[in-house]
Design an enzyme around this catalytic site. Sequence first.
Site, PDB file in Angstrom:
ATOM      1  N   TYR A 101      45.582  50.623  44.675  1.00 13.85           N
ATOM      2  CA  TYR A 101      45.327  49.975  43.372  1.00 13.85           C
ATOM      3  C   TYR A 101      45.381  51.011  42.243  1.00 13.85           C
ATOM      4  CZ  TYR A 101      42.772  47.248  39.828  1.00 13.85           C
ATOM      5  OH  TYR A 101      42.397  46.594  38.675  1.00 13.85           O
ATOM      6  N   LYS A 127      47.978  51.247  38.981  1.00 14.51           N
ATOM      7  CA  LYS A 127      47.517  51.150  37.587  1.00 14.51           C
ATOM      8  C   LYS A 127      47.922  52.402  36.795  1.00 14.51           C
ATOM      9  CE  LYS A 127      45.853  47.054  37.797  1.00 14.51           C
ATOM     10  NZ  LYS A 127      46.466  45.966  37.010  1.00 14.51           N
TER      11      LYS A 127
HETATM   12  N1  LIG Z   1      38.010  42.398  36.993  1.00 14.45           N
HETATM   13  C1  LIG Z   1      37.908  43.696  36.771  1.00 14.45           C
HETATM   14  O1  LIG Z   1      36.842  44.284  36.925  1.00 14.45           O
HETATM   15  C2  LIG Z   1      39.106  44.471  36.287  1.00 14.45           C
HETATM   16  C3  LIG Z   1      38.930  45.791  35.874  1.00 14.45           C
HETATM   17  C4  LIG Z   1      40.010  46.514  35.409  1.00 14.45           C
HETATM   18  C5  LIG Z   1      41.257  45.930  35.356  1.00 14.45           C
HETATM   19  N2  LIG Z   1      41.414  44.638  35.772  1.00 14.45           N
HETATM   20  C6  LIG Z   1      42.753  44.072  35.690  1.00 14.45           C
HETATM   21  O2  LIG Z   1      42.709  42.874  34.928  1.00 14.45           O
HETATM   22  C7  LIG Z   1      43.760  42.006  35.366  1.00 14.45           C
HETATM   23  C8  LIG Z   1      43.214  40.633  35.628  1.00 14.45           C
HETATM   24  O3  LIG Z   1      42.295  40.718  36.686  1.00 14.45           O
HETATM   25  P1  LIG Z   1      41.143  39.654  36.916  1.00 14.45           P
HETATM   26  O4  LIG Z   1      39.912  40.422  37.097  1.00 14.45           O
HETATM   27  O5  LIG Z   1      41.225  38.576  35.902  1.00 14.45           O
HETATM   28  O6  LIG Z   1      41.570  39.108  38.366  1.00 14.45           O
HETATM   29  P2  LIG Z   1      41.591  37.653  38.995  1.00 14.45           P
HETATM   30  O7  LIG Z   1      41.646  37.868  40.464  1.00 14.45           O
HETATM   31  O8  LIG Z   1      40.498  36.804  38.440  1.00 14.45           O
HETATM   32  O9  LIG Z   1      42.990  37.095  38.483  1.00 14.45           O
HETATM   33  C9  LIG Z   1      44.204  37.614  38.983  1.00 14.45           C
HETATM   34  C10 LIG Z   1      45.194  36.469  39.047  1.00 14.45           C
HETATM   35  O10 LIG Z   1      46.442  36.986  39.552  1.00 14.45           O
HETATM   36  C11 LIG Z   1      46.969  36.024  40.459  1.00 14.45           C
HETATM   37  N3  LIG Z   1      47.854  36.634  41.426  1.00 14.45           N
HETATM   38  C12 LIG Z   1      47.521  37.504  42.413  1.00 14.45           C
HETATM   39  N4  LIG Z   1      48.589  37.772  43.173  1.00 14.45           N
HETATM   40  C13 LIG Z   1      49.619  37.077  42.664  1.00 14.45           C
HETATM   41  C14 LIG Z   1      50.988  36.954  43.035  1.00 14.45           C
HETATM   42  N5  LIG Z   1      51.487  37.588  44.117  1.00 14.45           N
HETATM   43  N6  LIG Z   1      51.796  36.154  42.292  1.00 14.45           N
HETATM   44  C15 LIG Z   1      51.290  35.489  41.235  1.00 14.45           C
HETATM   45  N7  LIG Z   1      49.993  35.566  40.845  1.00 14.45           N
HETATM   46  C16 LIG Z   1      49.174  36.352  41.552  1.00 14.45           C
HETATM   47  C17 LIG Z   1      45.745  35.438  41.141  1.00 14.45           C
HETATM   48  O11 LIG Z   1      46.023  34.190  41.762  1.00 14.45           O
HETATM   49  C18 LIG Z   1      44.748  35.342  39.997  1.00 14.45           C
HETATM   50  O12 LIG Z   1      44.801  34.089  39.350  1.00 14.45           O
HETATM   51  C19 LIG Z   1      44.388  42.686  36.585  1.00 14.45           C
HETATM   52  O13 LIG Z   1      45.548  43.368  36.193  1.00 14.45           O
HETATM   53  C20 LIG Z   1      43.315  43.662  37.026  1.00 14.45           C
HETATM   54  O14 LIG Z   1      43.864  44.752  37.727  1.00 14.45           O
HETATM   55  C21 LIG Z   1      40.371  43.896  36.227  1.00 14.45           C
END
Ligand SMILES: NC(=O)c1ccc[n+]([C@@H]2O[C@H](COP(=O)([O-])OP(=O)(O)OC[C@H]3O[C@@H](n4cnc5c(N)ncnc54)[C@H](O)[C@@H]3O)[C@@H](O)[C@H]2O)c1
Length: 253
Positions: A157, A161
């Site tokens: 991961y 990123k």
């Molecule tokens: N939640 C955190 O703490 C956090 C922290 C830093 C960065 N992020 C980043 O923020 C972004 C959003 O994350 P989130 O926390 O909302 O996650 P989440 O899991 O709530 O949402 C991610 C979405 O991506 C979709 N997805 C996953 N694999 C897929 C695929 N193969 N094809 C199509 N869709 C797919 C999932 O179905 C889901 O709806 C991501 O890029 C994540 O890396 C999140």
Amino acid sequence: MPTPSNMTGKTALVTGAAAGLGRATALRLAQAGADLCLIDIDSEALETTAAEARSTGVRVLTQAVDLAVAENCHNAVTAAVEMFHRLDAVCNIAAVFIPCHAAKMSTADWDKTLAVNLSAPFHLIQAAIPHLLEAHGAVVNVTSCAAHQGQAYTAAYCATKAGLTHMTKSLAMEYMHQPIRFNAVAPGGMMTMLAAGIRTLQDADETLLKRYSPLRGVVEIEDVAEMVAFLATDAARAYHGACINIDNGITAG
Ligand SMILES: NC(=O)c1ccc[n+]([C@@H]2O[C@H](COP(=O)([O-])OP(=O)(O)OC[C@H]3O[C@@H](n4cnc5c(N)ncnc54)[C@H](O)[C@@H]3O)[C@@H](O)[C@H]2O)c1
């Protein structure tokens, strides 16, 4: 916090729109008036987001596809342009987070993490570039504080990123003299399904995990969505090649 400019008559493509930050960004862009192409592998939850966005009066195309397949990324952009005849913004938000002891990570999980988090944004951007140039549009890639600090149990991961951050900057350099902008947003921990994934990890050294616990609390999803939406609009015309940390100080030291 800067606010997005009016997107009425413009089109934004948002990945990961079924949940978490992708969903919040889609709804924020709908509120700004953008027609939307929403993509996610979770078709049911994607339709729920779409219905909510449509209730604001914008048009929405949903595409329930696996972004790990390059062809799906190219086809998604084609379908969006066929429906809306333009593309003004691409927000790469979908990601997978598979915490694992490095020595035990399967090749399938490694490959999936790279495909969804790093290759899919590239394929979508590649397909979108001609349309974004025409529209003087923007790309916003969502990375993570994990791009800026090594984090135990998430080598794949973190690598994706950091890679996405550098891809953003490289594209910003390549297109320095053309009407298209590339930026990234790096959130800290938000309360989403993705973050809950860390609880699946067995036998973790808690002292290492504590190093990434936010001293000022978690980040509100809406605060990050506001920044992603802002960078997608003309109001962010001076932002190019930026990576904006929204992490409640996690990367401060
Ligand atoms: N939640 C955190 O703490 C956090 C922290 C830093 C960065 N992020 C980043 O923020 C972004 C959003 O994350 P989130 O926390 O909302 O996650 P989440 O899991 O709530 O949402 C991610 C979405 O991506 C979709 N997805 C996953 N694999 C897929 C695929 N193969 N094809 C199509 N869709 C797919 C999932 O179905 C889901 O709806 C991501 O890029 C994540 O890396 C999140």
